[in-house]
Design an enzyme around this catalytic site. Structure first.
Site, PDB file in Angstrom:
ATOM      1  N   LYS A  54       0.831  -1.203   0.000  1.00 11.31           N
ATOM      2  CA  LYS A  54       0.000   0.000   0.000  1.00 11.31           C
ATOM      3  C   LYS A  54       0.866   1.254   0.000  1.00 11.31           C
ATOM      4  O   LYS A  54       0.610   2.208  -0.749  1.00 11.31           O
ATOM      5  CB  LYS A  54      -0.936  -0.002   1.204  1.00 11.31           C
ATOM      6  CG  LYS A  54      -2.055  -1.030   1.116  1.00 11.31           C
ATOM      7  CD  LYS A  54      -2.773  -1.216   2.446  1.00 11.31           C
ATOM      8  CE  LYS A  54      -3.833  -2.314   2.352  1.00 11.31           C
ATOM      9  NZ  LYS A  54      -4.445  -2.651   3.641  1.00 11.31           N
ATOM     10  N   GLN A  98      -4.971  -1.287   9.729  1.00  2.28           N
ATOM     11  CA  GLN A  98      -4.845  -2.624   9.157  1.00  2.28           C
ATOM     12  C   GLN A  98      -5.428  -3.685  10.089  1.00  2.28           C
ATOM     13  O   GLN A  98      -5.096  -3.747  11.271  1.00  2.28           O
ATOM     14  CB  GLN A  98      -3.365  -2.935   8.884  1.00  2.28           C
ATOM     15  CG  GLN A  98      -3.107  -4.277   8.237  1.00  2.28           C
ATOM     16  CD  GLN A  98      -3.681  -4.352   6.835  1.00  2.28           C
ATOM     17  OE1 GLN A  98      -3.532  -3.449   6.036  1.00  2.28           O
ATOM     18  NE2 GLN A  98      -4.350  -5.454   6.537  1.00  2.28           N
ATOM     19  N   ASP A 121     -11.442   2.630   3.972  1.00  2.00           N
ATOM     20  CA  ASP A 121     -11.805   1.209   3.910  1.00  2.00           C
ATOM     21  C   ASP A 121     -13.318   1.029   3.776  1.00  2.00           C
ATOM     22  O   ASP A 121     -13.794  -0.038   3.410  1.00  2.00           O
ATOM     23  CB  ASP A 121     -11.335   0.484   5.177  1.00  2.00           C
ATOM     24  CG  ASP A 121     -10.110  -0.390   4.929  1.00  2.00           C
ATOM     25  OD1 ASP A 121      -9.848  -0.726   3.755  1.00  2.00           O
ATOM     26  OD2 ASP A 121      -9.431  -0.753   5.906  1.00  2.00           O
TER      27      ASP A 121
END
Length: 296
Positions: A54, A98, A121
């Site tokens: 990422k 995460q 997200d």
């Protein structure tokens, strides 16, 4: 019939190219650089790989990448304080914590502490509610990537019969909402669905997201259907570790009209859509027109 391969790796490259173009224009015309902050707690090997990827791709498209790596025993209070700091940082437009988090941390509490406008997200309960009611939201990256590929392949999916196999909050449920938003007739199927093979067989579009290796065989697939395989499962075959999807690719390819491979299908689209979401969040935060084609 031999299915057309939907090349997610190639399509993700085109999405990243579009993102890079929007980033360049934001810098040139408005002196704004989108910023993405990723928070990693602990040393989960898979999570470390994802975070590195990422970060690399964020920089490659011209955005600012900020990584916060915290010890596995970081307290919930300290993690929430960091999220609050990022919420209030105008240079940060997207925040990603995460998952999975260490067991002593409440994932729902942490995710819902992220500002919904920066929740790239798309997991915050506010964004879940907005998506389910057809309002503007941040859209979860994996379902968004699936939708982009379906739109690209078909042009329009309006009126098509879609079956989503899997009911997770991360993929299955938001995928169904996105398909409804594009006027599909949608069924969410799962492990307790009666006559699951027959339910899948009637679908023009099958999205498999159950996390079970090759659960969906080819004889479940309607002739000419489009198959989007979200699963990424590591199994041993012929003495080697290999990655397979939730669909039996070999047999499904003989019946489907189009299919995503594993690897190289949905996976690359997830990070590409994370970058797209960050640009979208940046534009919204600054009252600018959203980039076309990069969100639902």
């Amino acid at each position: 019939m031999t299915a057309q391969i939907i090349d997610g790796k190639a399509f993700a490259a085109t999405v990243r190219e579009k993102v890079a173009g929007h980033v360049a224009r934001l810098k040139e015309e408005h002196n704004i650089t989108p910023g993405l902050a990723v928070v990693l707690v602990g040393e989960d090997p898979a999570s470390q790989v994802y975070v590195r990827s990422k970060g690399k791709q964020t920089v490659e498209v011209g955005m600012n990448s900020v990584e916060h790596k915290l010890d596995v025993d970081t307290s919930e209070a300290d993690l929430l304080a960091l999220v609050d700091q990022l919420n209030n940082d105008p240079a940060i437009h997207g925040i990603l914590v995460q998952l999975p988090l260490p067991k002593h941390l409440d994932e729902d509490l942490v995710i819902n502490s992220i500002s919904p406008a920066k929740d790239v997200d798309g997991f915050h309960i506010s964004n879940v509610g907005l998506l389910s009611t057809g309002q503007k939201s941040m859209v979860p990256c994996t379902p968004l990537g699936c939708l982009m590929m379906l739109r690209d392949h078909h042009g329009s999916i309006s009126g098509m019969d879609a079956v989503v196999v899997g009911r997770s909050n991360i993929v299955g449920k938001p995928m169904a909402q996105l398909l409804l938003g594009d006027s599909c007739t949608v069924t969410i199927a799962h492990s307790r669905t009666k006559d699951l093979p027959d339910v899948v067989r009637r679908a023009d579009i099958v999205v498999a997201a159950v996390g079970r290796p090759e659960m969906v065989p080819g004889d479940w697939i309607k002739e000419g259907a489009t198959v989007i395989d979200v699963g990424i499962n590591r199994i041993e075959r012929d003495g080697k570790n290999v990655l397979v999807g939730d669909v039996d690719f070999a047999s499904a390819s003989e019946r489907a009209g189009a299919i995503t491979p594993v690897p190289g299908g949905v996976g690359p689209m997830t990070i590409a859509c994370l970058l797209a979401n960050t640009v979208t969040a940046c534009c919204r935060a600054n009252g600018l027109a959203e980039p076309k084609g990069l969100t639902a």
